[in-house]
Motif scaffolding. Structure first.
Motif, mmCIF file in Angstrom:
data_model
loop_
_atom_site.group_PDB
_atom_site.id
_atom_site.type_symbol
_atom_site.label_atom_id
_atom_site.label_comp_id
_atom_site.label_asym_id
_atom_site.label_seq_id
_atom_site.Cartn_x
_atom_site.Cartn_y
_atom_site.Cartn_z
ATOM 1 N N LEU A 134 22.389 15.207 27.199
ATOM 2 C CA LEU A 134 23.107 15.493 28.442
ATOM 3 C C LEU A 134 24.597 15.716 28.164
ATOM 4 C CD1 LEU A 134 23.004 15.811 31.498
ATOM 5 C CD2 LEU A 134 23.313 13.332 31.700
ATOM 6 N N GLN A 153 26.565 19.144 28.958
ATOM 7 C CA GLN A 153 27.689 19.138 29.911
ATOM 8 C C GLN A 153 28.936 19.773 29.320
ATOM 9 O OE1 GLN A 153 27.674 14.933 30.789
ATOM 10 N NE2 GLN A 153 26.669 15.237 32.779
ATOM 11 N N LEU A 199 24.429 18.237 36.748
ATOM 12 C CA LEU A 199 23.026 18.314 36.353
ATOM 13 C C LEU A 199 22.265 17.098 36.869
ATOM 14 C CD1 LEU A 199 23.360 19.589 32.669
ATOM 15 C CD2 LEU A 199 22.230 20.791 34.538
ATOM 16 N N PRO A 210 18.412 15.230 37.491
ATOM 17 C CA PRO A 210 17.099 15.263 36.832
ATOM 18 C C PRO A 210 16.110 16.201 37.515
ATOM 19 C CG PRO A 210 17.889 13.012 36.995
ATOM 20 C CD PRO A 210 18.841 13.861 37.792
ATOM 21 N N TYR A 248 17.730 19.337 33.446
ATOM 22 C CA TYR A 248 17.857 18.066 32.721
ATOM 23 C C TYR A 248 16.578 17.260 32.900
ATOM 24 C CZ TYR A 248 19.373 13.208 31.941
ATOM 25 O OH TYR A 248 19.466 11.897 31.528
ATOM 26 N N SER A 273 9.882 13.884 29.518
ATOM 27 C CA SER A 273 10.240 15.172 28.923
ATOM 28 C C SER A 273 9.243 15.484 27.817
ATOM 29 C CB SER A 273 11.661 15.121 28.349
ATOM 30 O OG SER A 273 11.703 14.333 27.176
ATOM 31 N N ASP A 285 15.833 12.186 26.197
ATOM 32 C CA ASP A 285 16.638 12.993 27.100
ATOM 33 C C ASP A 285 16.637 14.429 26.580
ATOM 34 O OD1 ASP A 285 17.223 10.877 28.713
ATOM 35 O OD2 ASP A 285 19.317 10.685 28.099
ATOM 36 N N VAL A 293 17.577 18.739 27.650
ATOM 37 C CA VAL A 293 18.126 19.756 28.543
ATOM 38 C C VAL A 293 17.688 21.128 28.026
ATOM 39 C CG1 VAL A 293 20.217 20.804 29.510
ATOM 40 C CG2 VAL A 293 20.136 18.325 29.087
#
Length: 347
Positions: free
Chosen positions: A35, A39, A50, A52, A76, A82, A87, A89
């Motif tokens: 993330l 960003q 962003l 989720p 995201y 995921s 995490d 993106v």
């Protein structure tokens, strides 16, 4: 396989779409700092940034020059929901190779490293998102060149094969546990129903035999069927090869021994992929190069899934034809009669 220097704690970045130009390109970032890296690259239009599982519109920025260089959207996916269970993106931008390369460059400057080939799926496997069979199915699904291949790979990715194997493993564990309990604790008076166990094991063996037999069919669907066109010199193998691939791929001449190496081409018939192999005619060699071509031809005869055995219908069966038929007797194949426009002399 774990890559040299692999560190699952690192954040990785890579282009997820094929090389070349296209309307859209996708860059995937995964890891603890995914993330944060995204960003730095992506400036959303919304002030809340962003969120989720929400597709957000924005622009890509080169913070070194403080200028935007593309319009994009981003999603995201927080862990564990995921693909990698980290995490993650995904940035969807225009499919210019220059833009994608710039995103990767800036992502690496922001703290990510370039992912190894297949590393996103490797992380999915290491984090329990996929088992080994499903991870292999991802590769097969990506490589699929026919709908039959894709359907078969998706069934494996969906876990059907894994569930069948897990069911067999569970049943075998139950049988083994019952046998061990009867052997280790005879004072408990546990009785073994040998006939029932034998029947269960017999059914399991039948299921396993079916799975083993299905391997050849599955491999053929995924990798295609290798068919070698075999025959003596000047029987018309290259002409047939060109006709099947629908282009002048092989050199054709009236002189025997024109083909001294082998040629491969893939064709698709009724959603099935075939790899056709045109090779040297099998005969007594008259030249070292011709001898090597014949050696390779025999190697292909052994390796191929099936043979197209070509005979000249305008001539009687020769000793070379009979030798080829004898060598091919144990292989799956079909005999094709060529030169049927000429008077027939083949018995």
């Amino acid at each position: 396989m774990v890559f040299k220097g692999f560190d699952a704690s690192e954040t990785i970045i890579a282009v997820a779409t094929p090389p070349g130009q296209g309307a859209l390109g996708v860059v995937r970032v995964s890891g603890r700092e995914a993330l944060k890296v995204a960003q730095k690259l992506f400036r959303p239009d919304q002030v809340d940034g962003l969120k989720p599982w929400r597709l957000v519109h924005g622009k890509l920025i080169d913070w070194e020059r403080q200028e935007y260089f593309d319009e994009a959207t981003a999603v995201y996916f927080p862990a564990p929901r995921s693909y990698t269970r980290e995490d993650m993106v995904e940035i969807i931008c225009h499919g210019s190779q220059a833009i994608l390369e710039e995103i990767i460059r800036l992502g690496i400057l922001a703290g990510a490293r370039l992912a190894h080939p297949g590393e996103f799926t490797l992380r999915a496997y290491l984090h329990g998102r996929l088992d080994l069979l499903q991870a292999e199915a991802v590769n097969d699904l990506v490589r699929a060149t026919s709908l039959s291949q894709a359907r078969l790979s998706f069934r494996q990715l969906d876990g059907r094969l894994s569930r069948r194997i897990d069911s067999l493993r569970q049943e075998l564990t139950e049988i083994l546990s019952a046998i061990e309990a009867a052997v280790e604790f005879p004072e408990e008076g546990i009785e073994l129903d040998r006939s029932a166990f034998a029947e269960r094991l017999k059914k399991m063996a039948t299921v396993l035999e079916r799975l083993v037999r299905s391997y050849d069919i599955g491999r053929a669907l995924l990798d295609g069927v290798k068919l070698a066109i075999v025959g003596r010199a000047n029987v018309g193998k290259s002409t047939l090869f060109n006709a099947l691939v629908e282009k002048d791929r092989a050199i054709v001449s009236p002189f025997p021994g024109t083909t001294r190496d082998y040629l491969e081409e893939k064709i698709k018939i009724n959603d099935m992929v075939y790899t056709l192999v045109d090779m040297a005619g099998i005969a007594e060699p008259g030249h070292p190069v011709e001898e090597e071509g014949i050696r390779r031809a025999r190697l292909w005869m052994n390796q191929a899934d099936g043979l197209i055995i070509l005979l000249d219908s305008s001539e009687p069966l020769t000793a070379e034809d009979e030798k080829i038929l004898a060598e091919a007797a144990e292989k799956r194949g079909v005999v094709v009669l060529n030169k049927v426009d000429l008077p027939g002399r083949l018995d």
